[in-house]
Design an enzyme around this catalytic site. Structure first.
Site, PDB file in Angstrom:
ATOM      1  N   ASP A  55      29.702  59.991  46.315  1.00 55.41           N
ATOM      2  CA  ASP A  55      30.703  58.897  46.069  1.00 55.41           C
ATOM      3  C   ASP A  55      31.296  60.199  47.176  1.00 55.41           C
ATOM      4  OD1 ASP A  55      32.843  56.778  44.923  1.00 55.41           O
ATOM      5  OD2 ASP A  55      33.147  58.764  45.263  1.00 55.41           O
ATOM      6  N   ASN A 114      33.117  49.138  38.042  1.00 50.91           N
ATOM      7  CA  ASN A 114      34.072  48.065  37.905  1.00 50.91           C
ATOM      8  C   ASN A 114      34.340  47.013  38.530  1.00 50.91           C
ATOM      9  OD1 ASN A 114      35.290  51.312  37.105  1.00 50.91           O
ATOM     10  ND2 ASN A 114      35.306  51.355  39.763  1.00 50.91           N
ATOM     11  N   GLN A 143      38.501  48.122  41.256  1.00 53.73           N
ATOM     12  CA  GLN A 143      36.698  48.020  42.382  1.00 53.73           C
ATOM     13  C   GLN A 143      38.181  47.859  43.868  1.00 53.73           C
ATOM     14  OE1 GLN A 143      35.059  44.224  41.324  1.00 53.73           O
ATOM     15  NE2 GLN A 143      32.698  44.576  43.518  1.00 53.73           N
ATOM     16  N   HIS A 145      28.355  48.010  42.708  1.00 56.96           N
ATOM     17  CA  HIS A 145      28.010  49.137  43.135  1.00 56.96           C
ATOM     18  C   HIS A 145      27.740  49.662  40.991  1.00 56.96           C
ATOM     19  CE1 HIS A 145      31.868  49.328  43.974  1.00 56.96           C
ATOM     20  NE2 HIS A 145      31.730  50.359  43.645  1.00 56.96           N
ATOM     21  N   ILE A 146      26.583  51.107  41.194  1.00 52.21           N
ATOM     22  CA  ILE A 146      27.398  51.350  39.374  1.00 52.21           C
ATOM     23  C   ILE A 146      27.537  53.011  39.749  1.00 52.21           C
ATOM     24  CG2 ILE A 146      25.824  52.352  37.526  1.00 52.21           C
ATOM     25  CD1 ILE A 146      23.367  50.158  37.925  1.00 52.21           C
ATOM     26  N   HIS A 147      28.240  53.434  39.474  1.00 52.80           N
ATOM     27  CA  HIS A 147      29.331  54.914  39.574  1.00 52.80           C
ATOM     28  C   HIS A 147      27.469  55.500  38.233  1.00 52.80           C
ATOM     29  CE1 HIS A 147      32.954  54.088  41.236  1.00 52.80           C
ATOM     30  NE2 HIS A 147      32.559  53.285  41.127  1.00 52.80           N
TER      31      HIS A 147
HETATM   32  P1  5GP Z   1      34.905  51.302  43.279  1.00 52.77           P
HETATM   33  O1  5GP Z   1      36.574  51.762  43.171  1.00 52.77           O
HETATM   34  O2  5GP Z   1      34.591  49.610  43.797  1.00 52.77           O
HETATM   35  O3  5GP Z   1      35.018  50.835  41.602  1.00 52.77           O
HETATM   36  O4  5GP Z   1      33.968  52.120  43.465  1.00 52.77           O
HETATM   37  C1  5GP Z   1      33.784  52.722  45.790  1.00 52.77           C
HETATM   38  C2  5GP Z   1      33.693  53.798  45.310  1.00 52.77           C
HETATM   39  O5  5GP Z   1      33.099  54.089  47.082  1.00 52.77           O
HETATM   40  C3  5GP Z   1      34.931  55.247  45.217  1.00 52.77           C
HETATM   41  O6  5GP Z   1      34.751  55.845  44.541  1.00 52.77           O
HETATM   42  C4  5GP Z   1      34.954  55.782  46.261  1.00 52.77           C
HETATM   43  O7  5GP Z   1      35.261  56.608  46.559  1.00 52.77           O
HETATM   44  C5  5GP Z   1      34.089  55.467  46.692  1.00 52.77           C
HETATM   45  N1  5GP Z   1      33.358  55.038  49.070  1.00 52.77           N
HETATM   46  C6  5GP Z   1      34.528  54.581  49.324  1.00 52.77           C
HETATM   47  N2  5GP Z   1      34.278  54.479  50.736  1.00 52.77           N
HETATM   48  C7  5GP Z   1      33.486  55.821  50.688  1.00 52.77           C
HETATM   49  C8  5GP Z   1      32.566  55.835  51.536  1.00 52.77           C
HETATM   50  O8  5GP Z   1      32.861  56.424  53.206  1.00 52.77           O
HETATM   51  N3  5GP Z   1      31.103  56.833  51.835  1.00 52.77           N
HETATM   52  C9  5GP Z   1      30.638  57.365  50.483  1.00 52.77           C
HETATM   53  N4  5GP Z   1      30.028  58.075  49.839  1.00 52.77           N
HETATM   54  N5  5GP Z   1      31.360  56.848  49.518  1.00 52.77           N
HETATM   55  C10 5GP Z   1      32.889  55.904  49.575  1.00 52.77           C
END
Ligand code: 5GP
Ligand code: ZN
Length: 117
Positions: free
Chosen positions: A33, A90, A97, A103-105
């Site tokens: 991330d 999320n 989200q 995606h899975i964190h």
């Molecule tokens: P969400 O908030 O949708 O559950 O998770 C999206 C995640 O993607 C966030 O934790 C954010 O930091 C990560 N993220 C967003 N843009 C990028 C990127 O360009 N590269 C990487 N490696 N992670 C990203």
């Protein structure tokens, strides 16, 4: 493979955006991330564009199961399996989200509080 134009994770899966891939196979990839919330913060991303768990995923159960096996594999490789780690998906705004490609964190490397904020 279903792709969504303009989707950052589709672009990473297609190799069109550098992602620093830690693991990949024909169904998914694992990246770090960009804004880590723990010493180890990884994202397991299916190559197929799935918006969220709100989709009808009846025909994707094998893929979803595979993603879970990759979680365990990567956790072992990262050495966080023994101490423990958290997996998070999320879904939509109130869960936080921000990228609408499933995606899975994987969060580990420190003690995590419960319940999450
Ligand atoms: P969400 O908030 O949708 O559950 O998770 C999206 C995640 O993607 C966030 O934790 C954010 O930091 C990560 N993220 C967003 N843009 C990028 C990127 O360009 N590269 C990487 N490696 N992670 C990203
Ligand atoms: Zn996508």
């Amino acid at each position: 493979m279903r792709k969504m134009p303009g989707c950052i994770f589709c672009q990473m899966a297609a190799g069109k955006k550098p992602a620093g891939v830690l693991y990949e196979d024909d169904q998914c990839l694992v990246i770090r991330d960009i804004n880590p919330k723990a010493p180890v913060h990884l994202l397991v991303i299916p190559r197929k564009h799935i918006t969220s768990l709100n989709e009808d995923l009846e025909n994707d159960t094998a893929l979803l199961g595979h993603l879970m096996t990759v979680v365990g594999r990567v956790a072992r490789e990262q050495g966080i399996d023994g101490a423990g780690y958290r997996t998070v998906i999320n879904t939509n705004a109130e869960a936080g989200q921000t990228i609408f490609h499933l995606h899975i964190h994987i969060l580990g490397g420190r003690a995590l509080r419960w319940p999450p904020g």
